[in-house]
Each structure stands twice: as structure tokens, then as C-alpha cells.
Design a protein around this motif. Sequence first.
Motif, PDB file in Angstrom:
ATOM      1  N   GLN A 166      10.230  61.708 -24.731  1.00 43.21           N
ATOM      2  CA  GLN A 166       8.933  61.791 -25.428  1.00 43.21           C
ATOM      3  C   GLN A 166       8.498  60.454 -26.013  1.00 43.21           C
ATOM      4  O   GLN A 166       7.479  60.364 -26.688  1.00 43.21           O
ATOM      5  CB  GLN A 166       9.018  62.818 -26.572  1.00 43.21           C
ATOM      6  CG  GLN A 166       9.378  64.224 -26.146  1.00 43.21           C
ATOM      7  CD  GLN A 166      10.884  64.430 -26.054  1.00 43.21           C
ATOM      8  OE1 GLN A 166      11.671  63.496 -26.228  1.00 43.21           O
ATOM      9  NE2 GLN A 166      11.302  65.642 -25.746  1.00 43.21           N
ATOM     10  N   GLN A 167       9.304  59.420 -25.755  1.00 37.89           N
ATOM     11  CA  GLN A 167       9.034  58.097 -26.321  1.00 37.89           C
ATOM     12  C   GLN A 167       8.129  57.293 -25.390  1.00 37.89           C
ATOM     13  O   GLN A 167       8.408  57.162 -24.204  1.00 37.89           O
ATOM     14  CB  GLN A 167      10.372  57.373 -26.520  1.00 37.89           C
ATOM     15  CG  GLN A 167      10.255  56.039 -27.220  1.00 37.89           C
ATOM     16  CD  GLN A 167      11.580  55.316 -27.262  1.00 37.89           C
ATOM     17  OE1 GLN A 167      12.634  55.902 -27.022  1.00 37.89           O
ATOM     18  NE2 GLN A 167      11.547  54.021 -27.550  1.00 37.89           N
ATOM     19  N   LEU A 168       7.068  56.732 -25.932  1.00 37.38           N
ATOM     20  CA  LEU A 168       6.091  56.005 -25.116  1.00 37.38           C
ATOM     21  C   LEU A 168       6.234  54.492 -25.223  1.00 37.38           C
ATOM     22  O   LEU A 168       5.747  53.750 -24.366  1.00 37.38           O
ATOM     23  CB  LEU A 168       4.670  56.394 -25.546  1.00 37.38           C
ATOM     24  CG  LEU A 168       4.290  57.863 -25.379  1.00 37.38           C
ATOM     25  CD1 LEU A 168       2.972  58.148 -26.101  1.00 37.38           C
ATOM     26  CD2 LEU A 168       4.187  58.221 -23.905  1.00 37.38           C
ATOM     27  N   VAL A 169       6.868  54.035 -26.291  1.00 34.64           N
ATOM     28  CA  VAL A 169       6.909  52.592 -26.523  1.00 34.64           C
ATOM     29  C   VAL A 169       8.179  52.194 -27.267  1.00 34.64           C
ATOM     30  O   VAL A 169       8.701  52.969 -28.073  1.00 34.64           O
ATOM     31  CB  VAL A 169       5.652  52.137 -27.320  1.00 34.64           C
ATOM     32  CG1 VAL A 169       5.504  52.891 -28.628  1.00 34.64           C
ATOM     33  CG2 VAL A 169       5.640  50.632 -27.572  1.00 34.64           C
ATOM     34  N   GLU A 170       8.660  51.009 -26.956  1.00 29.72           N
ATOM     35  CA  GLU A 170       9.791  50.417 -27.668  1.00 29.72           C
ATOM     36  C   GLU A 170       9.508  48.926 -27.760  1.00 29.72           C
ATOM     37  O   GLU A 170       8.997  48.327 -26.808  1.00 29.72           O
ATOM     38  CB  GLU A 170      11.104  50.695 -26.924  1.00 29.72           C
ATOM     39  CG  GLU A 170      12.301  50.127 -27.633  1.00 29.72           C
ATOM     40  CD  GLU A 170      13.609  50.867 -27.334  1.00 29.72           C
ATOM     41  OE1 GLU A 170      13.589  52.095 -27.075  1.00 29.72           O
ATOM     42  OE2 GLU A 170      14.658  50.215 -27.373  1.00 29.72           O
ATOM     43  N   ILE A 171       9.797  48.339 -28.907  1.00 27.83           N
ATOM     44  CA  ILE A 171       9.485  46.919 -29.110  1.00 27.83           C
ATOM     45  C   ILE A 171      10.682  46.203 -29.705  1.00 27.83           C
ATOM     46  O   ILE A 171      11.220  46.632 -30.730  1.00 27.83           O
ATOM     47  CB  ILE A 171       8.272  46.715 -30.054  1.00 27.83           C
ATOM     48  CG1 ILE A 171       7.106  47.633 -29.648  1.00 27.83           C
ATOM     49  CG2 ILE A 171       7.822  45.252 -30.052  1.00 27.83           C
ATOM     50  CD1 ILE A 171       5.881  47.533 -30.567  1.00 27.83           C
ATOM     51  N   SER A 172      11.118  45.126 -29.054  1.00 25.89           N
ATOM     52  CA  SER A 172      12.163  44.269 -29.613  1.00 25.89           C
ATOM     53  C   SER A 172      11.508  43.010 -30.165  1.00 25.89           C
ATOM     54  O   SER A 172      10.406  42.629 -29.738  1.00 25.89           O
ATOM     55  CB  SER A 172      13.198  43.927 -28.554  1.00 25.89           C
ATOM     56  OG  SER A 172      12.634  43.167 -27.518  1.00 25.89           O
ATOM     57  N   PHE A 173      12.166  42.367 -31.122  1.00 27.43           N
ATOM     58  CA  PHE A 173      11.581  41.228 -31.822  1.00 27.43           C
ATOM     59  C   PHE A 173      12.619  40.130 -32.048  1.00 27.43           C
ATOM     60  O   PHE A 173      13.816  40.415 -32.181  1.00 27.43           O
ATOM     61  CB  PHE A 173      11.104  41.651 -33.226  1.00 27.43           C
ATOM     62  CG  PHE A 173      10.088  42.738 -33.262  1.00 27.43           C
ATOM     63  CD1 PHE A 173       8.736  42.438 -33.368  1.00 27.43           C
ATOM     64  CD2 PHE A 173      10.465  44.073 -33.216  1.00 27.43           C
ATOM     65  CE1 PHE A 173       7.792  43.449 -33.423  1.00 27.43           C
ATOM     66  CE2 PHE A 173       9.522  45.098 -33.269  1.00 27.43           C
ATOM     67  CZ  PHE A 173       8.179  44.777 -33.375  1.00 27.43           C
ATOM     68  N   THR A 174      12.131  38.901 -32.139  1.00 26.01           N
ATOM     69  CA  THR A 174      12.916  37.805 -32.687  1.00 26.01           C
ATOM     70  C   THR A 174      12.129  37.256 -33.858  1.00 26.01           C
ATOM     71  O   THR A 174      10.917  37.017 -33.739  1.00 26.01           O
ATOM     72  CB  THR A 174      13.148  36.695 -31.646  1.00 26.01           C
ATOM     73  OG1 THR A 174      13.680  37.268 -30.452  1.00 26.01           O
ATOM     74  CG2 THR A 174      14.104  35.636 -32.175  1.00 26.01           C
ATOM     75  N   ALA A 175      12.794  37.095 -34.991  1.00 27.81           N
ATOM     76  CA  ALA A 175      12.122  36.568 -36.187  1.00 27.81           C
ATOM     77  C   ALA A 175      12.938  35.413 -36.735  1.00 27.81           C
ATOM     78  O   ALA A 175      14.138  35.310 -36.477  1.00 27.81           O
ATOM     79  CB  ALA A 175      11.976  37.667 -37.236  1.00 27.81           C
ATOM     80  N   VAL A 176      12.270  34.538 -37.463  1.00 27.03           N
ATOM     81  CA  VAL A 176      12.955  33.363 -37.994  1.00 27.03           C
ATOM     82  C   VAL A 176      12.628  33.201 -39.479  1.00 27.03           C
ATOM     83  O   VAL A 176      11.471  33.351 -39.886  1.00 27.03           O
ATOM     84  CB  VAL A 176      12.531  32.092 -37.210  1.00 27.03           C
ATOM     85  CG1 VAL A 176      13.200  30.850 -37.792  1.00 27.03           C
ATOM     86  CG2 VAL A 176      12.909  32.236 -35.733  1.00 27.03           C
ATOM     87  N   LEU A 177      13.643  32.921 -40.249  1.00 25.91           N
ATOM     88  CA  LEU A 177      13.491  32.646 -41.674  1.00 25.91           C
ATOM     89  C   LEU A 177      13.423  31.143 -41.880  1.00 25.91           C
ATOM     90  O   LEU A 177      13.956  30.376 -41.079  1.00 25.91           O
ATOM     91  CB  LEU A 177      14.677  33.196 -42.456  1.00 25.91           C
ATOM     92  CG  LEU A 177      14.787  34.729 -42.518  1.00 25.91           C
ATOM     93  CD1 LEU A 177      16.139  35.138 -43.078  1.00 25.91           C
ATOM     94  CD2 LEU A 177      13.663  35.282 -43.382  1.00 25.91           C
ATOM     95  N   PRO A 178      12.775  30.686 -42.950  1.00 23.73           N
ATOM     96  CA  PRO A 178      12.787  29.245 -43.226  1.00 23.73           C
ATOM     97  C   PRO A 178      14.231  28.780 -43.449  1.00 23.73           C
ATOM     98  O   PRO A 178      15.063  29.570 -43.912  1.00 23.73           O
ATOM     99  CB  PRO A 178      11.959  29.102 -44.499  1.00 23.73           C
ATOM    100  CG  PRO A 178      11.563  30.457 -44.929  1.00 23.73           C
ATOM    101  CD  PRO A 178      12.048  31.456 -43.956  1.00 23.73           C
ATOM    102  N   GLU A 179      14.506  27.545 -43.131  1.00 23.64           N
ATOM    103  CA  GLU A 179      15.877  27.006 -43.284  1.00 23.64           C
ATOM    104  C   GLU A 179      16.289  26.952 -44.755  1.00 23.64           C
ATOM    105  O   GLU A 179      15.489  26.666 -45.619  1.00 23.64           O
ATOM    106  CB  GLU A 179      15.921  25.563 -42.717  1.00 23.64           C
ATOM    107  CG  GLU A 179      15.426  25.443 -41.310  1.00 23.64           C
ATOM    108  CD  GLU A 179      16.533  25.198 -40.294  1.00 23.64           C
ATOM    109  OE1 GLU A 179      17.701  25.109 -40.709  1.00 23.64           O
ATOM    110  OE2 GLU A 179      16.210  25.111 -39.107  1.00 23.64           O
TER     111      GLU A 179
END
Lengths: 150, 150, 150
Positions: free
Chosen positions: B137-150
Motif C-alpha cells: 500500500q506504499q506509494l513513495v519512499e525517500i532517502s536523504f543525505t544531510a550535512v551539519l556545519p563543521e
Amino acid sequence: MSAERRVMKEPVYHGMPWEDAYGYAQAVKVGNTIYISGQLSHDDSGKLVGPATVDASGKVVDSSTMALQMQTTYENARRLLAKFGASLDNVVEEVIYVTDFEAAFAVAGKVRKAAYGTDRPVCASTILGTTRLAFPQQLVEISFTAVLPE
Amino acid sequence: MSAERRVMKEPVYHGMPWEDAYGYAQAVKVGNTIYISGQLSHDDSGKLVGPATVDASGKVVDSSTMALQMQTTYENARRLLAKFGASLDNVVEEVIYVTDFEAAFAVAGKVRKAAYGTDRPVCASTILGTTRLAFPQQLVEISFTAVLPE
Amino acid sequence: MSAERRVMKEPVYHGMPWEDAYGYAQAVKVGNTIYISGQLSHDDSGKLVGPATVDASGKVVDSSTMALQMQTTYENARRLLAKFGASLDNVVEEVIYVTDFEAAFAVAGKVRKAAYGTDRPVCASTILGTTRLAFPQQLVEISFTAVLPE
């Protein structure tokens, strides 16, 4: 591109004929990050391990070797990581592409825990169905990102 | 692997039963990068939000909840990022996997702009059709890459 | 999010109308890493280069422009990288999504070697079949990760 903009990349290989034919590295280390190409279930001679049974049109009719293919895929990733002095413990992300989702989902938890050597691998993971992978008899392909300590 | 090669990984979870069953983290932070597993449309109790209608064979016959599923998916990513003191503003890359491409493409711009809180999210984005995701029943899946300030 | 948690992101664009409509950047540089959105075969005016022939239902019936679409896709990635003073030599990873796997596999080695300007590109590469990309006439989309020297 001037030499100044070049980045130091360290590739590793399994020594498979398709590395030359397609023109790619099995994994590339840059800085402390290792980018691993989609791995699959093959042995040292380049022969598929646990090939699925396909019909005349190339359609998979028996996916019962899914667990074996998945195990061998992780083992091939482990062998690449070892060339950098790393292991599957260094993996931070994996993407699992499968041609038979139900067959994969039924075994993935068990196979993954055994491969990572823990009941709760500390890695991000995404799994999805694909229409086709490199070989018609191939059921699964897994790409990875791994990180070494600074 | 010797202790020297171990890398410091910080995982976060939604507390869903499938995290144990499958054996993975919803997101892993290493250095200043956060790798987020494919997110989907579920609530705190693990129930799908806006499940698609499927027929007896599991085939989707009604994708009208695509926008709701997509919104909830971004909300779940936002909740993970908040555990690291981050937000969707830290996302640098997303990959959107959908089982009904037309339905997704029709709503993705609007849903994404609302989720990111801007008409021009500063992130790389790739969208593609997939044969199957974790739940029928799942229509969408999203993976992400995020970055924090150093 | 407080200003302290904001990360410096540098986006680049092709200037296509769908960048505004969908709300994304063609590539984002953060630190020394460049995340490139799925590229496709279009020219400066946003017109598809080598569109596949599709039937009334949108199904591809002729994939003979696969090589041209793939070449143009790499060229568009090259143009984005040039905006950062980089080239395809900086690519460490690519993911190739194709709607006709056999057609893609038949030409990918040759096209890739020409695009990268070497018989053995030093990048990780994963290729898989997808059910659908942004345009029905689109046969291939490629996302990239590239790294600049520190």
C-alpha cells in the motif's frame, strides 16, 4: 582540468572481466569515505553464485536462491572493504535493489544480521524493487557507502 | 576489525518494530554527514498513513493518497533530523522512489516546497519509478543525505 | 533551525523551467563534495535530445537513441561540474537508471569511456532498471557524487 583540481581517488577491484568492459571500479576511496559499486553474487572466476532460474524470455521463474545471492553479495562487499583495512562495520548506508521484492523481504533481516555480525547493524538501509539488474539470473544488487576513522 | 579502524556512528530510530526485524537504523550520523534510510508514510504506532487501495493480488488500484503519503514521509525525515538538532534545511540530496510515477510527479513540486518551507529547496533531487516498496500500500519512499556545519 | 546549525550549500542550475516547478537544484556543493541530481538528455532550451519513440499509452517502442541520450546526459553533468571548476574526473560514484536495460547495457561501456576520457574511469558505478523516469521519452537518468580536493 588542471592538476590542482584533481582529487586523490583509490580504486579497488575484484578482477572481473566486466570491470574492463564497462569501465568502472568496484569501490573508490576518497578522503575517509568509500563508495562501493552495486555488488552481486559472483565467485572469483566471475560465475554467478545461486543464479535464478529464468524462462526463455529471461523472466525469473524461481527466486529460491535469493538468500544465497544476498549472502554472497555481502561477502563480496566485505572483500572489497578488507582491501582498505575496513569491514562491514564501517558501512553507514546501503541500497538494496531486488527483482523479487517478496522473496528478498522474507530473508533480508536474517541474511543482513548474519553478514553484519549483529542483530542491529548501525547502518541506514533502503530496499526497492527494480525491473532488471546486470544479469537476468541476478536477484539482488547492493551498493554501499562506508567511512573510515579520520 | 581492530578498534583502530572503527568509526564513530550515531544512529537514530523511530521505534518501529521493523527496525529490529530488518536490523537497521533510520539514520546514521558519521562526522558531519547524516545518512537517512528510505522514509515512508507511517505514524508513531507504525500504521501506514494514507495507504493506497490494492486489489487481491497486491496491485495498487488507487493512488489518490500520494500527496498525503509524501507529506508524511517528509515529516518523518524531519523528525529524524531533529534528533540531531538539524532540519530539512540540512538536506543536500534526496532520492524519491515511487510506484506510481504520474501520481507522484503531479504533486511532488507542491509537497516538496511545503515540506522544505521554500519555493526553491537547495538540494539535489532524483525521482524514479520502482516496481515495489516495503508495503504493497506504499506509494513513495525517500532517502536523504544531510550535512551539519563543521 | 538556528543560524548555528545552518550549513553552507552552493547550488548550481541549468536554467530549466522544471527547476522552479519541482523546486530543486541540479547540483549542490557542501564542503568539498558535490551532489548531482539525476541528469538527463536535454539541450539548453529544455528540449529532450534523442527522445525515444513511445506509443499512445506512453510505452517506449524504440530505444535506438539510448547512446545519444546517455552521451548528452554525461555532457550535462560535465557542464554542472564545470561551474565548480571540476570535471567528470572528480566523480567518485554514479547511479544509472534506465528504462530499457538491454539497450543501455549494450552501449554503456563505450559511452562511459568516451565521456570520462579513459578506458577505466575511477568511479563506483551502479546500473538498474526503472519503471519510469521524468519524461516518457526518456531512457536514462544518471545521478553523481563528485569530490573536490580539500
